[in-house]
Structure formats: C-alpha cells, structure tokens
Design an enzyme around this catalytic site. Sequence first.
Site, PDB file in Angstrom:
ATOM      1  N   ARG A  57       0.777  -1.351  -0.200  1.00 42.65           N
ATOM      2  CA  ARG A  57       0.088   0.092   0.023  1.00 42.65           C
ATOM      3  C   ARG A  57       0.788   1.157   0.068  1.00 42.65           C
ATOM      4  O   ARG A  57       0.617   2.302  -0.729  1.00 42.65           O
ATOM      5  CB  ARG A  57      -0.856  -0.010   1.309  1.00 42.65           C
ATOM      6  CG  ARG A  57      -1.813   1.295   1.332  1.00 42.65           C
ATOM      7  CD  ARG A  57      -3.075   1.230   2.283  1.00 42.65           C
ATOM      8  NE  ARG A  57      -2.774   0.690   3.624  1.00 42.65           N
ATOM      9  CZ  ARG A  57      -2.219   1.117   4.572  1.00 42.65           C
ATOM     10  NH1 ARG A  57      -1.727   2.525   4.517  1.00 42.65           N
ATOM     11  NH2 ARG A  57      -2.141   0.637   5.697  1.00 42.65           N
ATOM     12  N   TYR A 110     -12.724  18.211 -15.991  1.00 45.85           N
ATOM     13  CA  TYR A 110     -13.263  16.910 -16.388  1.00 45.85           C
ATOM     14  C   TYR A 110     -14.565  16.842 -15.186  1.00 45.85           C
ATOM     15  O   TYR A 110     -14.329  17.398 -13.995  1.00 45.85           O
ATOM     16  CB  TYR A 110     -12.304  15.742 -15.896  1.00 45.85           C
ATOM     17  CG  TYR A 110     -13.058  14.442 -15.877  1.00 45.85           C
ATOM     18  CD1 TYR A 110     -13.503  13.944 -16.954  1.00 45.85           C
ATOM     19  CD2 TYR A 110     -12.789  13.641 -14.636  1.00 45.85           C
ATOM     20  CE1 TYR A 110     -14.184  12.501 -16.857  1.00 45.85           C
ATOM     21  CE2 TYR A 110     -13.658  12.302 -14.806  1.00 45.85           C
ATOM     22  CZ  TYR A 110     -14.156  11.820 -15.747  1.00 45.85           C
ATOM     23  OH  TYR A 110     -14.632  10.567 -15.653  1.00 45.85           O
ATOM     24  N   ASP A 182      -3.999  19.128 -14.975  1.00 45.82           N
ATOM     25  CA  ASP A 182      -4.382  17.732 -15.399  1.00 45.82           C
ATOM     26  C   ASP A 182      -3.943  17.613 -17.010  1.00 45.82           C
ATOM     27  O   ASP A 182      -4.352  18.416 -18.039  1.00 45.82           O
ATOM     28  CB  ASP A 182      -5.849  17.584 -15.170  1.00 45.82           C
ATOM     29  CG  ASP A 182      -6.456  16.015 -15.922  1.00 45.82           C
ATOM     30  OD1 ASP A 182      -5.720  15.512 -16.653  1.00 45.82           O
ATOM     31  OD2 ASP A 182      -7.333  15.648 -15.204  1.00 45.82           O
ATOM     32  N   LYS A 207      -6.062   6.417 -19.617  1.00 42.82           N
ATOM     33  CA  LYS A 207      -6.444   6.913 -20.946  1.00 42.82           C
ATOM     34  C   LYS A 207      -5.020   6.645 -21.959  1.00 42.82           C
ATOM     35  O   LYS A 207      -4.930   5.789 -22.252  1.00 42.82           O
ATOM     36  CB  LYS A 207      -6.738   8.707 -20.827  1.00 42.82           C
ATOM     37  CG  LYS A 207      -7.931   8.880 -19.961  1.00 42.82           C
ATOM     38  CD  LYS A 207      -9.120   8.406 -20.303  1.00 42.82           C
ATOM     39  CE  LYS A 207     -10.322   8.380 -19.427  1.00 42.82           C
ATOM     40  NZ  LYS A 207     -10.382   8.208 -18.272  1.00 42.82           N
TER      41      LYS A 207
HETATM   42  N1  PLP Z   1      -8.984  13.785 -16.008  1.00 45.84           N
HETATM   43  C1  PLP Z   1      -9.353  13.511 -17.091  1.00 45.84           C
HETATM   44  C2  PLP Z   1      -9.133  14.599 -18.164  1.00 45.84           C
HETATM   45  C3  PLP Z   1     -10.204  12.628 -17.682  1.00 45.84           C
HETATM   46  O1  PLP Z   1     -10.747  12.463 -18.811  1.00 45.84           O
HETATM   47  C4  PLP Z   1     -10.567  11.507 -16.689  1.00 45.84           C
HETATM   48  C5  PLP Z   1     -11.405  10.478 -17.124  1.00 45.84           C
HETATM   49  O2  PLP Z   1     -12.117  10.367 -18.131  1.00 45.84           O
HETATM   50  C6  PLP Z   1     -10.089  11.862 -15.283  1.00 45.84           C
HETATM   51  C7  PLP Z   1      -9.312  12.629 -15.250  1.00 45.84           C
HETATM   52  C8  PLP Z   1     -10.569  10.529 -14.335  1.00 45.84           C
HETATM   53  O3  PLP Z   1      -9.718   9.368 -14.439  1.00 45.84           O
HETATM   54  P1  PLP Z   1     -10.146   7.845 -14.089  1.00 45.84           P
HETATM   55  O4  PLP Z   1     -11.121   7.644 -15.062  1.00 45.84           O
HETATM   56  O5  PLP Z   1      -8.619   7.196 -14.391  1.00 45.84           O
HETATM   57  O6  PLP Z   1     -10.461   8.252 -12.708  1.00 45.84           O
END
Ligand code: PLP
Length: 389
Positions: A57, A110, A182, A207
């Site tokens: 962990r 997001y 991000d 992704k």
């Molecule tokens: N950030 C962006 C730009 C995303 O498109 C996504 C998911 O689509 C996330 C964060 C969240 O990622 P996760 O689905 O791996 O939790």
Amino acid sequence: MSTEGFSTRSVHLPSQVDPVTHTIEVPIVLNTAFAYEDLESWLRVALHQDPGHIYSRNSNPTCRHFEEAMAGLEGTEAATSFSTGMAAISSTLLALLSPGQRVVSIKDSYGATYLHFTQILPRFQIRCDVLDTEDEEGIEAAIEQGCDLVYLESPTNPTLKVLDLQRICAAAARVGAITVVDNTFATPINQNPASLGADLVIHSATKFICGHNDALGGVVCGSRALVDRVYRYRELTGSALDPFSAYLLLRSIKTLALRVRQQNENALRVARYLEQHPAINQVYYPGLASHPQHDVAAGQMRGFGGVLSFDVKGGLEAIRRILPRLQHAYMAANLGQVATIVGPPSATSHVECTEEERAAAGIPEGLVRYAVGIEDPEDLIADLAQALS
Ligand code: PLP
C-alpha cells in the site's frame, strides 16, 4: 528534463534492468509485505534510511518503476501513483488544502473533478471559485485576490479549450499558490506543464498512458517535496496502484510516443474533414486554425492530441442515429486507446452533471467526443462519411 527524445525515454526506462535477476522487462511484483532477516535492516527501510519496500500500500517495486517512468516523461523530480485518475486528483486536492483556503479553477475541468469544486471541497470550508475557461483575465484577477491552489486542465474535456499555462502559472506563482495541471488529454508527448511553470502534473493513466483499454491508473508528478505530501495522503487513505496494472501501464509507455504521434495525425485529419461537412455545426480541436486558442496551443504543445469533439446538427436525436452506424468506433466511456472511441459528454465526461450544468459549461446536447485510435486515418474518415450521410 532529459535531452533524449520521448521514444528513447519510453523504451529505456530509469533503472529498468533488475540488479539481481538482470531481467530487461520490469517484473510484476505481486507481493503485499516484504520480509527482512533482522529488525535493524527492516527498520532502516521503514525509516527511509535504506532503499526498499515494506508493504505494497505504501510502495511496490513495479509501481515504483511506473512512477520513475512518468517523472522521466514529465521532466519532474518525482511522481506517485494511484489506483485511478480520480484517486490522484481527489488525493492531491485533499492532501494540499485545508479549511479556510481558496481554490481557483475553470468550469471546463473533467466532470468528476468539477464536482469536487462544487460538492466536496466546500463541505470542508474550502472556497472554490470556478471561472470561465476562456476568460484568462478573469482567472488572473481571481488568482491575484489571493489563493492557495490553482487547478487547471488543458486541453479540456470535452470542448478542447486551451489555457495559456505559462501565463496562469506565473500569476499563481506571484501569490504563492500551487498550480496543478491535469495533462491527461495532451499526454507528456505533446505537452509538459512543469516546463511551463506548473507545480504538479496529473494524469488519468487510464487514458493515453494505458492506451489498450485494460488498466486503470493515476499519477501525480512534481517536486519531491510536493509529491511527498500527496504520497503521504495516499499512504494513509490507501488508493494505491496495483502492481499488475503498473506492469500494463509500463508496457504501454513503450509505445506511447508512437501511438500519440499517430493519434495527433488522425485527429487533425478527421477534424479537417468534419469542419467542412454540412451535417456538422462546429468542430472543437486545438490543431485547427479556426480554434480560438490555436496560437496558444501551437506555442505550448508539440502536437494537438488525439481527442476532438463535434456538434452535430439535429442534437441528441441526430447523434442517437449516427453513432451506432460507426463501424470503426466503440461507443464507450474512455479515450486515448488504440481503437477509436466515441460518445456524447452526457454519457461520458459529464454524465454526473445536469443538463443545465452542461449547458452552463457550453456543452451542446449534440456534442460528440471522438477519441481517435491508431487506425488508418482514411478508414476513420470513410466511416464518418457513411455514418453522417
Ligand atoms: N481527468 C480527465 C481529463 C479525464 O478525462 C478523466 C476520465 O475520463 C479523469 C481525469 C479521471 O480518470 P479515471 O477515470 O482514471 O479516474
């Protein structure tokens, strides 16, 4: 930042060859607790005086390799990994913020991230000002009033807006705020926010980093001091990446540069095709000269990414008919994979939002997010042509 190219860095990962077994490939260390022969050596590792692992962990050799690979690609000192992108995002926010502090962010983050600013952080008396993404002067002015953390995403999901990262990171630095970006949509191949002034860079590794639709993951890259604060929160709350997923992500990183270059090309070709199509109201892609922030994107990105979106004439009713006709696109809630994936934001990134919230974020109900894969671009265009005809 290393002077080697991204493909070289992707296949020659830091400290990849195992000093004991001499394996070239990073082994999957499916192991929970690590055993020691005497209490002294165990304690030295536990107290970080010697390298090693105690409990998965906290840290695991396969996950550590993934973290080092991502820090290498983002050009940062350190990285810490998570079970998902959202675990990385929520842990970063909750690790760094305290009651009474203030966050400045954008309306186009997001969907699940946006809901942290509207639903989760306010419960802890953290003030969140979520501003129009296109109003950079307004964002700067809000930052200059004093804030503790600036949270950005560029390009944004799903309307592909682009922020001038250098400008906003500089405004944040003037008031001593931490900037978090991000970078999921751009990938480290196309953009390195740390080189533009960001303190922390986050990825949903699910992704483009994964790219094969078979693993979830998240990562936070930055200075050792900041990453350690985020890691400490993860250590206590437990959203660690599992070693098998870390192995899949490491394997995927080896082709990241190749895949992203093909996806950049495919997205640009598809965007140009759709831009002149009579069934389409508007195409959103930073690589198009018609994109309002095209010049900013060209200045801070090496490629424009593998995601575009388009607004179909006829709204939801039209996309209900068109999407199932596509032969080379899965209707699903993912992006950045080797096969093209398509879906409306109302079923993907913004499924948690109300229609009013989507409208306020400038997301038309006829919007389709089209995340290209590595197919031949001619096939994608022919497929779109027959579905839209
Ligand atoms: N950030 C962006 C730009 C995303 O498109 C996504 C998911 O689509 C996330 C964060 C969240 O990622 P996760 O689905 O791996 O939790």
